[in-house]
Design an enzyme around this catalytic site. Structure first.
Site, short mmCIF file in Angstrom:
data_model
loop_
_atom_site.label_atom_id
_atom_site.label_comp_id
_atom_site.label_asym_id
_atom_site.label_seq_id
_atom_site.Cartn_x
_atom_site.Cartn_y
_atom_site.Cartn_z
N ASP A 48 -7.86 23.62 -25.81
CA ASP A 48 -8.52 24.88 -26.11
C ASP A 48 -9.10 25.52 -24.85
O ASP A 48 -9.84 26.50 -24.94
CB ASP A 48 -9.65 24.65 -27.13
CG ASP A 48 -9.59 25.63 -28.28
OD1 ASP A 48 -8.58 26.33 -28.43
OD2 ASP A 48 -10.57 25.69 -29.04
N ASP B 180 -16.88 18.17 -39.50
CA ASP B 180 -16.35 16.92 -40.03
C ASP B 180 -16.98 16.55 -41.37
O ASP B 180 -16.28 16.37 -42.38
CB ASP B 180 -16.54 15.79 -39.01
CG ASP B 180 -17.89 15.87 -38.30
OD1 ASP B 180 -18.81 16.54 -38.81
OD2 ASP B 180 -18.04 15.25 -37.22
#
Length: 870
Positions: free
Chosen positions: A208, A356
């Site tokens: 990224d 998460d």
């Protein structure tokens, strides 16, 4: 043959035997209750305990009850320490949890009924704040009892029981942003080495870091070398979650193994996790996170690994308890996720910075199961500095508060969660709200001693008679489940060090869950000198100063207000206790220097040490890193400083390295050598990484041997100040040379002189010769270049020719035997090496050094001599 006598087991009291059998008896009465039978047993016991909770007692009676409860809980803890079966420990924990809840409710009933001080708005305001902090602590305690009612232990499902053509295809995702390429490479190498069919596994590095084009080019080169695929995107939307979601659209594996770029997996990771997915409703398998470098608490408080890390309680206890209730949640890495359920919930959640946990909540809400498999199979990097650690924890705190605010897992009717799942997620999302309650505990005694603000009406012995059973029984109940995962009083250290940061971010996240952004935690930093992080600890500094000033006010109280002696002394001891904990939390921000270039791993690996063409020694590593190792050999050795090493991993992978022995210690028939790896090629380094981090059957922190000893723990914390300012003393290298007895010719002033070579290393040589044979050797010879001829025997026809520089000349007195030990300048005055030998001397010792600039010409010759000369 004499029969083997079994050791006698200590007899259990009838009470302990009855307690151990109570859960099984209750389960037989309620077979329909399933896993709930323990919960209903506790509820029944609490209902029967209501009279004990609310019955008022006189002070002597309450003191007696407190003594009985504390003594009984101590007896239970001592009995539990003798139990070998986990089932027995769970039964005793259940009983202690019930006793603790009874003592806690009795304390709360007393606190609410008699000790809230509403005399005036100042007293009332702070009294209610303190009581609210206590209620938060009690709620956290009760939720933890529920979560740890039973810890689920799992065994892997053997993949060999299924045909290979039925095995799932797996995509390995390694998200990265700006981390050092060398860190990513280690994880990619280990991912490629995971034991799984090559046609069913594909490794992807998800970069990224579009803002770092040079780094991206290096990543592409690394992926080409390693054999994995680099995936990129043209934006950074939703940070890590968006990065993974983009990759989901471009890959096709049945399962996805997600690894943080610093989480190096061991080779059996998929072999021990994929089998769970043959249960069709399993959507997630999570494994523990473990860090091979010391975190700021371990390094700065100098625990040397003997105190459990801050995350061990979560991974060793809480996640196992969550798993019992089918509530084990995704932790962002070291986890395998089934693609189909993940796509059903829209991929990785993007609304919070703890994507998460948020994702697993949605998976559970959709009716899917999760698995927590407690085996360490990744080795990661913990934040090296306190500021990085605090930033990471603040992000987790913000994200959990965002989930609480957005999803409200306890009461949201849209979430199709079971009641236990709601409670477990509520516990997780409220955990980081400890900040302001913890500050309130530190402020309470200081407010009384400095400003006379009375937060507890009638504080005295009676209050302690109710409070002590609540506190001690809570400690004892948690001791049974936490004794190897969280030592006594360390929870306070962890929370005090982060209290203000966590308090602020959780408050802001509740007020506006859209505040904040995903911050990447810095990894791979190096602390080179001792320094204090003033910025991250401003509130802790203020609390410390406030507590010190408050304690200075105690003598004035005792002199001017003797009628307040009881509350003054209680608050003084409370302030001292808080001061010890807050001061220890402050020391976490005193960054201690990192002495080694690379982090050492306490791994015992078989090593072959090749010192010559014929001699090969076997040994075991004591510890090892990417730059060196300590090796134990089961014999006394005579080694040169240059050796060849062959190191093997747990599954047979090996690496061959060149090493320089920097330290050698011999004790009896054993030797210990410290070796620094040298001339390591890129291929050798990759092989070493795989041996160290991938070829691992079981990491040494899987089963911690140390257990909690509360008083030792408190003593260690209290003496932290004395350790923190000690100067670190790295091991001192010693001169290591091979003892030899070889023929030498010393060329000096156009003439050869016979000598004996008695000690040789890759850099130095020691010669001994008769003083009378070389009368012209004077002080001017020191630092001069000389020629040498070296061979095993004087009559060898092809001696090795070398050039060396004279370092020192020493006389060997007649009473001193000729020795091949290393020359130690400290034994001789600085002028002694320049002295002309006296007539009384019989022998000369000449210390020579091989110039580094001549290594290209004679380095190989010296290494050959090290192998051949005896």
């Amino acid at each position: 043959m004499t029969p083997q006598v079994q050791p006698r087991q200590p007899r259990q009291s009838r009470l302990i035997t009855w307690l151990l059998g109570l859960p099984d008896w209750f389960e037989s009465l309620m077979p329909w209750a399933g896993k709930w039978h323990l919960f209903w047993l506790v509820i029944l016991l609490l209902v029967l305990s209501v009279p004990l909770i609310i019955t008022p007692l006189s002070l002597p009676q309450q003191l007696l009850l407190a003594g009985i409860l504390i003594g009984l809980s101590w007896l239970i803890v001592k009995s539990e320490q003798r139990q070998a079966r986990q089932h027995a420990s769970q039964g005793l924990h259940l009983f202690l949890a019930w006793l603790s809840i009874v003592a806690t409710f009795r304390y709360l009933f007393y606190r609410f009924s008699y000790t809230l001080n509403l005399d005036g708005w100042v007293n009332g305001f702070f009294s209610i704040l303190l009581f609210a902090a206590e209620l938060y602590a009690v709620a956290t305690l009760l939720l933890s009892y529920f979560q740890t009612l039973q810890l689920k232990e799992r065994r892997p499902i053997d993949l060999s029981a299924f045909p290979v053509d039925r095995w799932f295809t797996v995509d390995v995702f390694i998200p990265t942003y700006n981390e050092d390429v060398a860190i990513v490479r280690k994880t990619a190498l280990a991912a490629m080495a995971i034991d799984y069919p090559a046609d069913k596994k594909q490794v992807y590095v998800l970069d990224d870091g579009r803002k770092f084009p040079e780094r991206r080019a290096q990543l592409q080169q690394m992926c080409d070398e390693v054999g994995c695929i680099l995936l990129t995107r043209d934006n950074n939307d939703h940070a890590k979650a968006g990065n993974i979601n983009t990759a989901l659209q471009r890959t096709f594996g049945d399962l996805i193994l997600i690894l943080d770029c610093d989480h190096i997996p061991s080779r059996q990771f998929l072999q021990e996790t994929v089998g769970f997915f043959f249960q069709p409703n399993v959507a997630l398998v999570q494994t523990p996170h473990w860090f091979y470098n010391p975190d700021p608490f371990e390094r700065n408080l100098l625990t040397q690994g003997h105190v459990p890390a801050s995350n061990e309680l979560f991974y060793k206890v809480i996640q196992k308890g969550n798993d019992f209730w089918n509530s084990a949640f995704f932790c962002g890495s070291a986890a395998v996720v089934r693609r189909q359920p993940l796509m059903e919930v829209g991929g990785i959640a993007v609304e919070t910075v703890t994507e998460d946990c948020h994702t697993s909540l949605r998976l559970h809400s959709n009716g899917y199961d999760s698995v927590y498999y407690d085996k360490i199979m990744v080795a990661g990097l913990a934040p090296e500095t306190f500021s990085s650690y605090a930033g990471q924890q603040a992000r987790w705190a913000r994200g959990m508060a965002q989930i609480l605010r957005i999803e409200n897992p306890l009461l949201n009717p849209r979430l199709k969660l079971t009641v236990p799942q709601r409670l477990c997620y509520f516990s997780a999302t409220t955990h980081f709200f400890f900040g302001f309650p913890r500050i309130m505990y530190a402020l309470a005694p200081a407010l009384f001693l400095l400003f006379g603000i009375n937060l507890v009406r009638g504080l005295g012995v009676e209050t302690l008679a109710y409070a002590f059973p609540h506190i001690v029984l809570g400690l004892h109940a948690n001791y049974i489940t936490n004794k190897t995962a969280r030592f006594s009083f360390w929870n306070e250290i962890f929370e005090y060090s982060l209290a203000f940061q966590e308090g602020i971010v959780t408050l802001l996240a509740v007020l506006n869950p859209k505040l904040g952004k995903f911050n990447v935690t810095d990894k791979g930093l190096s602390v080179t000198k001792r320094q204090f992080d003033w910025r991250s600890t401003r509130i802790s500094q203020l609390l410390t100063l406030l507590l010190i000033v408050a304690l200075l006010a105690v003598p004035f109280w005792l002199v001017l207000r003797p009628e307040e002696t009881e509350p003054v002394l209680i608050n003084a001891f409370w302030a001292i206790f808080n001061l010890v904990l807050v001061a220890a939390a402050l020391l976490v921000a005193l960054e201690q220097p990192q002495l080694r270039r690379a982090h050492r791993l306490s791994r015992s690996l078989p090593v072959l040490v090749h010192s010559s063409e014929q001699a090969t020694l076997t040994g075991q590593t004591i510890d090892i890193s990417e730059t060196g190792a300590r090796i134990q050999l089961d014999q006394a050795v005579n080694l040169p400083d240059l050796v060849d090493l062959e190191i093997r991993g747990d599954f047979g992978r090996q690496v061959r390295l060149n090493g320089v022995i920097t330290r050698l210690n011999t004790s009896g028939n054993r030797s210990e050598i410290a070796v620094m790896f040298v001339d390591v090629s890129a291929r050798q380094y990759d092989d070493l990484v795989l041996v160290l981090y991938s070829d691992v059957n079981q990491w040494y922190r899987q089963q911690r041997q140390e257990i909690d000893r509360p008083w030792d723990s408190l003593r260690f914390i209290a003496t932290g100040l004395f350790r923190a300012f000690r100067d670190p003393k790295p091991a001192t290298p010693t001169k290591v040379r091979k003892r030899i007895h070889a023929a030498a010719q010393f060329y000096w002033q156009e003439q050869f002189y016979p000598a004996t070579a008695v000690a040789l290393s890759s850099r130095t040589l020691r010669l001994e010769l008769n003083a009378r044979s070389i009368p012209g050797l004077t002080a001017q010879a020191v630092h001069s270049a000389v020629g040498l001829l070296l061979s095993q025997h004087a009559d060898d026809s092809t001696p090795t020719r070398l050039i060396a520089e004279v370092e020192a000349i020493e006389t060997i007195p007649t009473h001193e035997p000729v020795s091949a030990t290393s020359f130690d300048p400290a034994r001789y005055p600085s002028s002694y090496s320049n002295a002309v030998p006296t007539s009384a001397a019989q022998m000369l010792a000449i210390e020579l050094r091989f110039p580094e600039q001549l290594d290209p010409q004679q380095g190989a010759k010296i290494r050959r001599l090290l192998q051949t000369l005896e």
